[in-house]
Design a protein around this motif. Structure first.
Motif, PDB file in Angstrom:
ATOM      1  N   GLY A 256      -6.268   3.634   7.732  1.00  0.00           N
ATOM      2  CA  GLY A 256      -5.894   2.547   8.625  1.00  0.00           C
ATOM      3  C   GLY A 256      -6.909   2.323   9.725  1.00  0.00           C
ATOM      4  O   GLY A 256      -7.184   1.179  10.112  1.00  0.00           O
ATOM      5  N   ALA A 257      -7.478   3.428  10.229  1.00  0.00           N
ATOM      6  CA  ALA A 257      -8.477   3.316  11.299  1.00  0.00           C
ATOM      7  C   ALA A 257      -9.745   2.632  10.802  1.00  0.00           C
ATOM      8  O   ALA A 257     -10.420   1.927  11.557  1.00  0.00           O
ATOM      9  N   ILE A 258     -10.060   2.818   9.540  1.00  0.00           N
ATOM     10  CA  ILE A 258     -11.287   2.244   8.985  1.00  0.00           C
ATOM     11  C   ILE A 258     -11.078   0.817   8.476  1.00  0.00           C
ATOM     12  O   ILE A 258     -11.863  -0.088   8.778  1.00  0.00           O
ATOM     13  N   PHE A 259      -9.982   0.610   7.734  1.00  0.00           N
ATOM     14  CA  PHE A 259      -9.792  -0.668   7.038  1.00  0.00           C
ATOM     15  C   PHE A 259      -8.689  -1.541   7.627  1.00  0.00           C
ATOM     16  O   PHE A 259      -8.541  -2.693   7.232  1.00  0.00           O
ATOM     17  N   GLY A 260      -7.889  -1.000   8.532  1.00  0.00           N
ATOM     18  CA  GLY A 260      -6.767  -1.750   9.068  1.00  0.00           C
ATOM     19  C   GLY A 260      -5.472  -1.265   8.465  1.00  0.00           C
ATOM     20  O   GLY A 260      -5.391  -0.948   7.265  1.00  0.00           O
ATOM     21  N   ASN A 261      -4.417  -1.193   9.261  1.00  0.00           N
ATOM     22  CA  ASN A 261      -3.162  -0.618   8.813  1.00  0.00           C
ATOM     23  C   ASN A 261      -2.446  -1.442   7.747  1.00  0.00           C
ATOM     24  O   ASN A 261      -1.610  -0.925   7.008  1.00  0.00           O
ATOM     25  N   ASP A 262      -2.764  -2.728   7.669  1.00  0.00           N
ATOM     26  CA  ASP A 262      -2.077  -3.584   6.696  1.00  0.00           C
ATOM     27  C   ASP A 262      -2.874  -3.743   5.403  1.00  0.00           C
ATOM     28  O   ASP A 262      -2.562  -4.572   4.565  1.00  0.00           O
TER      29      ASP A 262
END
Length: 209
Positions: free
Chosen positions: A201-207
């Motif tokens: 999530g920190a790298i690509f986004g939580n969604d």
């Protein structure tokens, strides 16, 4: 096992040999790439499915994965047999896939298939936990039906464990486990997955799935 090899392994090897080489100038070692290994294991899963699905075929799958990935499960006697029985107790193939996916999406290992010690060592002590091999098995189970299990299953890998705290440090987020946690068998599969999911999530986004 010899009968299983004759029934399932040999046809798969013949199938692999019938495929065109990616590059005739490359060596055999280079040609047998990770992609080819994955294709071979997928073919093993396909030929040991449905009517051919039983404890023996599960054990065969585990042995093939262990051989190609060198997870060292064979160092404990009877580890493959005990793991196969534990997986078979989860239910049919769909129920097994649902169980693994529930863990991959934040659930707990209620059946303790990842936290058990499998087999027995030469010194008669209990065998080790086989989180790496079990996670690879789960990975390939879900890979058979990616439309229903789009997130797949994260492989419990020594390199991922080693690099995880370093990546967390670079991203300035708190590391949820250390390499020593894994070395001391204190890390649970749901904790490992939760940590990697937070990192994802920190790298690509939580969604982003």
């Amino acid at each position: 096992i010899l009968k299983l090899i004759e029934k399932f392994i040999i046809p798969v090897l013949n199938y692999e040999n019938s495929l065109e080489d990616v590059d005739n100038n490359t060596s055999e070692e280079q040609q047998f790439s990770y992609v080819q290994q994955r294709a071979m294991i997928n073919q093993i899963f396909a030929t040991t499915s449905e009517d051919n699905y039983n404890t023996q075929s599960i054990m065969l799958r585990l042995i093939v994965i262990d051989s190609l990935y060198s997870t060292n499960a064979a160092y404990s006697y009877f580890s493959f047999e005990e793991m196969a029985k534990a997986i078979k107790r989860l239910g049919n193939e769909n129920e097994v896939a649902d169980y693994f996916y529930s863990i991959a999406t934040g659930g707990n290992d209620d059946k303790n298939v990842f936290s058990k010690n499998y087999g027995i060592r030469k010194n008669l002590k209990n065998g080790s936990k086989q989180m790496s091999l079990m996670s690879k098995y789960a990975y390939y189970v879900l890979l058979q039906n990616p439309s229903d299990y789009p997130l797949g299953f994260p492989i419990y890998d020594s390199l991922a464990i080693k690099m995880y705290p370093k990546v967390c440090n670079l991203l300035a987020i708190k590391s949820k486990f250390t390499k020593s946690d894994a070395d001391n068998n204190e890390l649970k599969i749901n904790e490992y997955i939760s940590a990697l999911n937070e990192l994802r999530g920190a790298i690509f986004g939580n969604d982003n799935n």
